[in-house]
Design a protein around this motif. Structure first.
Motif, PDB file in Angstrom:
ATOM      1  N   PHE A 152       6.932  15.685   2.514  1.00 32.09           N
ATOM      2  CA  PHE A 152       7.820  14.877   3.374  1.00 32.09           C
ATOM      3  C   PHE A 152       7.164  13.571   3.744  1.00 32.09           C
ATOM      4  CE2 PHE A 152      10.228  18.859   4.744  1.00 32.09           C
ATOM      5  CZ  PHE A 152      11.399  18.462   4.136  1.00 32.09           C
ATOM      6  N   LYS A 153       5.903  13.704   4.200  1.00 32.08           N
ATOM      7  CA  LYS A 153       5.184  12.514   4.632  1.00 32.08           C
ATOM      8  C   LYS A 153       5.111  11.494   3.507  1.00 32.08           C
ATOM      9  CE  LYS A 153       2.134  14.164   8.328  1.00 32.08           C
ATOM     10  NZ  LYS A 153       0.803  14.779   8.534  1.00 32.08           N
ATOM     11  N   ALA A 154       4.862  12.007   2.284  1.00 34.18           N
ATOM     12  CA  ALA A 154       4.721  11.102   1.146  1.00 34.18           C
ATOM     13  C   ALA A 154       6.051  10.409   0.848  1.00 34.18           C
ATOM     14  CB  ALA A 154       4.250  11.878  -0.080  1.00 34.18           C
ATOM     15  N   LEU A 155       7.136  11.223   0.773  1.00 34.37           N
ATOM     16  CA  LEU A 155       8.437  10.647   0.392  1.00 34.37           C
ATOM     17  C   LEU A 155       9.016   9.730   1.486  1.00 34.37           C
ATOM     18  CD1 LEU A 155       9.971  13.830  -1.273  1.00 34.37           C
ATOM     19  CD2 LEU A 155       9.336  11.710  -2.434  1.00 34.37           C
ATOM     20  N   TRP A 156       9.087  10.199   2.741  1.00 36.51           N
ATOM     21  CA  TRP A 156       9.625   9.385   3.859  1.00 36.51           C
ATOM     22  C   TRP A 156       8.732   8.179   4.127  1.00 36.51           C
ATOM     23  CZ3 TRP A 156      14.400   9.945   4.843  1.00 36.51           C
ATOM     24  CH2 TRP A 156      15.022  11.183   4.965  1.00 36.51           C
ATOM     25  N   GLY A 157       7.449   8.466   4.135  1.00 39.97           N
ATOM     26  CA  GLY A 157       6.484   7.410   4.467  1.00 39.97           C
ATOM     27  C   GLY A 157       6.542   6.268   3.476  1.00 39.97           C
ATOM     28  N   TYR A 158       6.735   6.615   2.192  1.00 41.84           N
ATOM     29  CA  TYR A 158       6.833   5.568   1.178  1.00 41.84           C
ATOM     30  C   TYR A 158       7.976   4.611   1.513  1.00 41.84           C
ATOM     31  CZ  TYR A 158       7.538   3.281  -3.297  1.00 41.84           C
ATOM     32  OH  TYR A 158       7.685   2.352  -4.287  1.00 41.84           O
ATOM     33  N   MET A 159       9.146   5.213   1.782  1.00 46.44           N
ATOM     34  CA  MET A 159      10.320   4.394   2.113  1.00 46.44           C
ATOM     35  C   MET A 159      10.087   3.576   3.367  1.00 46.44           C
ATOM     36  SD  MET A 159      12.571   4.640  -0.145  1.00 46.44           S
ATOM     37  CE  MET A 159      12.911   5.635  -1.576  1.00 46.44           C
ATOM     38  N   SER A 160       9.501   4.203   4.399  1.00 41.81           N
ATOM     39  CA  SER A 160       9.250   3.526   5.670  1.00 41.81           C
ATOM     40  C   SER A 160       8.362   2.312   5.460  1.00 41.81           C
ATOM     41  CB  SER A 160       8.609   4.512   6.649  1.00 41.81           C
ATOM     42  OG  SER A 160       8.160   3.805   7.780  1.00 41.81           O
ATOM     43  N   ASP A 161       7.278   2.506   4.712  1.00 40.48           N
ATOM     44  CA  ASP A 161       6.365   1.382   4.471  1.00 40.48           C
ATOM     45  C   ASP A 161       7.003   0.314   3.603  1.00 40.48           C
ATOM     46  OD1 ASP A 161       4.542   2.660   5.954  1.00 40.48           O
ATOM     47  OD2 ASP A 161       3.300   3.389   4.267  1.00 40.48           O
ATOM     48  N   LYS A 162       7.680   0.785   2.552  1.00 34.75           N
ATOM     49  CA  LYS A 162       8.242  -0.151   1.580  1.00 34.75           C
ATOM     50  C   LYS A 162       9.301  -1.064   2.223  1.00 34.75           C
ATOM     51  CE  LYS A 162       7.623  -1.140  -2.725  1.00 34.75           C
ATOM     52  NZ  LYS A 162       6.247  -1.432  -3.175  1.00 34.75           N
ATOM     53  N   ARG A 199       0.794  -1.213   0.000  1.00 32.78           N
ATOM     54  CA  ARG A 199       0.000   0.000   0.000  1.00 32.78           C
ATOM     55  C   ARG A 199       0.832   1.269   0.000  1.00 32.78           C
ATOM     56  NH1 ARG A 199      -3.697  -0.232   4.835  1.00 32.78           N
ATOM     57  NH2 ARG A 199      -4.262   1.829   4.031  1.00 32.78           N
ATOM     58  N   ALA A 200       2.178   1.119   0.059  1.00 33.66           N
ATOM     59  CA  ALA A 200       3.053   2.294   0.169  1.00 33.66           C
ATOM     60  C   ALA A 200       2.779   3.301  -0.970  1.00 33.66           C
ATOM     61  CB  ALA A 200       4.514   1.840   0.115  1.00 33.66           C
ATOM     62  N   ASN A 201       2.619   2.766  -2.151  1.00 34.29           N
ATOM     63  CA  ASN A 201       2.387   3.620  -3.312  1.00 34.29           C
ATOM     64  C   ASN A 201       1.088   4.412  -3.180  1.00 34.29           C
ATOM     65  OD1 ASN A 201       3.206   4.516  -5.843  1.00 34.29           O
ATOM     66  ND2 ASN A 201       1.857   3.073  -6.876  1.00 34.29           N
ATOM     67  N   LYS A 202       0.053   3.654  -2.796  1.00 36.64           N
ATOM     68  CA  LYS A 202      -1.258   4.268  -2.639  1.00 36.64           C
ATOM     69  C   LYS A 202      -1.227   5.400  -1.632  1.00 36.64           C
ATOM     70  CE  LYS A 202      -4.705   0.927  -3.563  1.00 36.64           C
ATOM     71  NZ  LYS A 202      -5.461  -0.173  -2.984  1.00 36.64           N
ATOM     72  N   VAL A 203      -0.606   5.085  -0.467  1.00 33.71           N
ATOM     73  CA  VAL A 203      -0.520   6.066   0.604  1.00 33.71           C
ATOM     74  C   VAL A 203       0.228   7.305   0.126  1.00 33.71           C
ATOM     75  CG1 VAL A 203       0.445   6.492   2.915  1.00 33.71           C
ATOM     76  CG2 VAL A 203      -0.687   4.322   2.396  1.00 33.71           C
ATOM     77  N   ALA A 204       1.318   7.043  -0.609  1.00 35.93           N
ATOM     78  CA  ALA A 204       2.127   8.163  -1.095  1.00 35.93           C
ATOM     79  C   ALA A 204       1.300   9.072  -2.010  1.00 35.93           C
ATOM     80  CB  ALA A 204       3.345   7.612  -1.842  1.00 35.93           C
TER      81      ALA A 204
END
Lengths: 596, 262
Positions: free
Chosen positions: A517-527, A488-493
């Protein structure tokens, strides 16, 4: 001839009688009474009563004098002899009674002399009558060898005396040739013959012989059982007077041809001796000493210095098998350096055994100081008379060894050239027993397959199985969580990007960058399943590198983050928001396809 | 979780079951300890005969230890009973294979035997295994096998966890080594257990005994064994034991002539 000493007179007057101890009936012999150191004028001799004998002649008086000078002193010896020639008539013991003689009024007397008269056997008579005429033969009865022992039943190592005697009768012996002495196998032997053969008259099988002792041995039997003293052999050379009926020529006498020599090999009978072994129950300290001994111990001084020599001395004295006594073992302390034991003997062999003493010296040097104890010495011998073992015990001695004052004269603890020694092993022995708790356990039980063992094994297995059952479910949950987030990382981003877009339209810079920031960091964190707090630009570059993402992408990602950080607080461009937004969306799309 | 509690219960019941036995053993143990002290005192006083007798009475009570066997063997040696002494040192060595004193004394006492039997050199792996096996007693190996087994189980569980790729790889090697060690430890423990249940090692305790080609008196005499010689019993039949000696010789001996190292 047996000489019996008579009464001794005052001064030098002697009165002796000499007579054979054994005679044959019908054979004349002489009995002489000799008075010494008295002139015949002074003597009043009373002839003895001679009963049981036939008086053939006498008394006849003879006188002899002798003057000798010794050490400047003149000695005059006078002898007066009264001789009777008599002859035995009846066999048995007959006595020539004591007689007296007075010399210058003083009365001297002799003792009675007992003479054995024997009847010669018939063959002897025959031989005497005609044997010599028939040839020059040596009869077994005329010459033989005989070995006698003083006893035939002894203990091992108890002394026996063997006497080898030559018996001669009727004939004249020139000499004995090539004697073969017994080997005395199984005996320890010692020749105790006196230098010259002792002659004697003896009766044997009712005949009277001249005997001479050839050899005498002291024997110590070394084995138990029936032992034999082998025969003694020798060649006897006898001399016969040639008896011819033909008239003798003058030359015969002159040359002396009327003597004939005859040889014969004779041997003594072997003797059986029963040797008994020592009785059982000998003490441990018994080492073959037999007889009667005394023990004398001379201990070393009770105070010594180290490196100073000392001697421990044992002396055995008495009567017994001295030559066969081994060096007794004594136990000196191990730190005493011991040297060869010296043995000194002072013993005499005689008919009764070996007497004297034997001394053992144990020299030693104590090498280190201290208080030492030499244990009591125990000596056991077997007394054949009392038939028991007798033990002598010496006293225990203690020695105080002082330190050697000369050895450690080094200066202030500086020791030069200490000579080291190898550890000397004196003897081997087992290690001492173990003390402390015995740690006893029931016999024959092992821990393997015991209830405790199987119980623990079951416990481990059960725990394992339980874990095995629980773990997968837990893992599945954990894994699925992560998987979903990654998916879901992509979707969230993109949700975040859309929110950022609305902020961009409102020109709300703060909100825009926050969402970016949330989109870029969060993607990596989830992925990559990394907690937000642990995320750094380096960590992201590493993770991308591990996953073989192009270097360009990771550089771009880092650049966009940096741009966002930079633009967030710069008052300038709102146009940059659009640029960053497009780049961010494009990068995530690219990463998403690359990470698939 | 249910399984877990159940197994705890099982262990608990087992331990309760053995407490009665333990109490009885405790009584025996205290009296044996006083006897032990008495026997040691007798030994110190050089009264080997009575020391040996007291050690014997402890042994009769069914309680033994390597120390007991060791001390009794010492007393027997001092009494000149070489064969019996070797037997008891061998028993001590079975319980404490790594004890240096036992090995030392056994070597000394063995030098008093009449026969000098040269052993056939073993294959080096066999020799290594034997010396490895004598590092610990059988019980020591049993404990070790249990601990290693627990290690294997724990390792397996860890292996199942999603860890890093190479951690798992080295973990696998480690785990296989652990499994191998467990098997070793268990086999050593099992060998000792088997030897305890039915001993095969023996010592000749009669002064001398003929080894025959067949298990009866009419058999040919092959060789003679003397007091203190060690034999391995292979078979038993009608009062005869088939044995081998370390030098490889084989034959039948009267079972009365051999005492087992049990």
């Amino acid at each position: 001839m047996l000489t019996i000493a008579g009464a001794f007179a005052q001064g030098d007057v002697t009165f002796d009688v000499s007579a054979p101890t054994a005679v044959e009936t019908g054979t004349p012999f002489r009995v002489e009474f000799v008075i010494g150191n008295a002139s015949p004028q002074q003597i009043k001799f009373t002839p003895p009563a001679i009963e049981g004998f036939e008086l053939l002649a006498g008394p006849s008086e003879s006188y002899g004098a002798d003057i000798s000078i010794s050490g400047g002193e003149t000695v005059r010896t006078e002898t007066t002899t009264y001789t009777f020639v008599i002859r035995g008539v009846t066999p048995g013991l007959h006595t020539v009674q004591a007689t007296t003689a007075s010399v210058s009024g003083k009365v001297y007397s002799t003792r009675a002399v007992t003479i054995e008269v024997v009847e010669p056997p018939e063959d002897g008579v025959d031989r005497a009558a005609e044997g010599q005429g028939s040839g020059y033969e040596i009869s077994d009865n005329d010459v033989f060898l005989r070995a006698t022992v003083d006893r035939t039943d002894v203990y091992k190592d108890e002394p026996i005396v063997v006497t080898l005697k030559l018996y001669v009768r009727n004939i004249q012996i020139a000499n004995l040739d090539s004697p073969k002495f017994p080997a005395f196998n199984g005996f320890w032997q010692q020749d105790i013959s006196s230098g010259e053969p002792t002659r004697q008259r003896e009766t044997y099988n009712n005949r009277v012989y001249e005997t001479s002792v050839l050899k005498e041995y002291l024997l110590y039997p070394q084995q138990s059982g029936i032992m034999t003293v082998e025969s003694f052999e020798a060649t006897v050379n006898a001399i016969f007077q040639e008896q011819t009926t033909a008239p003798r020529s003058i030359f015969d006498d002159f040359i002396g041809q009327n003597i004939r020599q005859v040889s014969k090999r004779i041997a003594s009978q072997p003797i059986r001796i029963e040797v008994r072994d020592w009785p059982a129950g000998a003490p441990a300290s018994f080492d073959g000493a037999v007889g009667e001994f005394r023990l004398e111990v001379t201990p070393p001084p009770s105070a010594m210095n180290a490196n100073q020599s000392g001697t421990y001395t044992l002396r055995l004295s008495g009567m017994g098998n001295f030559p066969l006594i081994r060096v007794p073992k004594i136990s000196l302390p191990q730190s005493f350096e011991q040297y060869n034991v010296t043995t000194s003997d002072n013993t005499r062999h005689s008919r009764v055994g070996t007497s004297g003493y034997r001394e053992f010296s144990y020299p030693f040097i104590p090498r280190s100081d201290g208080l030492y104890t030499i244990p009591a010495f125990e000596f056991t011998y077997f007394d054949p008379q009392q038939r028991r073992y007798i033990t002598h015990l010496s006293r225990e001695t203690s020695i105080e060894v002082a330190a050697d004052s000369t050895a450690w004269s080094g200066l202030g603890g500086v020791v030069s050239g200490v000579s080291r020694e190898e550890l000397r092993i004196f003897d081997q022995d087992i290690q001492f027993i173990k003390r402390g708790s015995p740690g006893l356990r029931p016999k024959g039980r092992t821990f393997l397959f015991s209830p405790l063992y199987t119980g623990l094994l079951a416990l481990f297995s059960v725990v394992f199985v339980v874990c095995l059952l629980v773990l997968p479910r837990y893992l599945r949950n954990m894994q699925s969580d992560r998987f979903v987030r990654g998916k879901r990382a992509n979707k969230v981003a993109f949700k975040r990007f859309r929110a950022a877009e609305t902020y961009m339209k409102r020109d709300d810079r703060h909100g825009f960058y926050d969402e970016m920031f949330k989109a870029l960091w969060g993607y990596m964190s989830d992925k990559f399943d990394i907690p937000m707090a642990d995320l750094t630009k380096e960590r992201i570059r590493e993770e991308l590198f591990v996953r073989n993402i192009l270097e360009d992408h990771s550089l771009e990602y880092v650049r966009i983050i940096s741009d966002c950080e930079e633009a967030q607080y710069s008052p300038v461009s709102s146009s940059r928001m659009g640029e960053i937004y497009r780049e961010g969306v494009a990068l995530i799309s690219k990463l998403e396809s690359a990470l698939k | 979780m249910k399984h877990f509690t159940y197994s705890i219960l099982v262990v608990f019941i087992l331990s309760i079951g053995s407490t009665n036995m333990v109490a009885a053993q405790d009584n025996a143990r205290t009296s044996a300890t006083t006897l032990w002290d008495e026997a040691n005192a007798a030994y110190v006083a050089n009264d080997y005969a009575s020391a040996s007798a007291i050690y014997d009475s402890i042994e009769q009570s069914g309680m033994v230890s390597a120390k007991l066997y060791y001390n009794k063997a010492g007393a027997l040696f001092k009494m000149g009973e070489i064969g019996e002494s070797i037997l008891y040192y061998s028993k001590a060595q079975r319980l404490a294979p790594s004890d240096a004193d036992v090995a030392h004394n056994l070597a000394i006492v063995s030098s008093y035997t009449r026969n000098k039997i040269e052993p056939i050199p073993d294959f080096f792996l066999k020799r290594w295994m034997r010396s490895l096996g004598s590092i610990m007693s059988g019980d020591g190996w049993a404990w070790l096998s249990l601990i290693l087994f627990a290690g294997v189980l724990a390792g397996t569980l860890l292996y199942l966890l999603p860890l890093g790729h190479h951690i798992r790889k080295t973990g696998l090697y480690g785990l296989s080594a652990l499994v191998l060690l467990t098997i070793f430890a268990f086999s050593f423990a099992r060998r000792d257990w088997k030897e305890t249940a039915s001993p095969s090692g023996g010592i000749v305790t009669s002064p001398s005994a003929a080894v025959k080609s067949s298990p009866d008196n009419s058999g040919k005499d092959l060789f003679l064994l003397y007091e203190g010689d060690r034999v391995q019993v292979l078979d038993a039949m009608n009062g005869w034991n088939e044995i081998t000696v370390v030098n490889g010789n084989r034959g039948w001996i009267r079972s009365g002539a051999v005492s087992m190292i049990d």
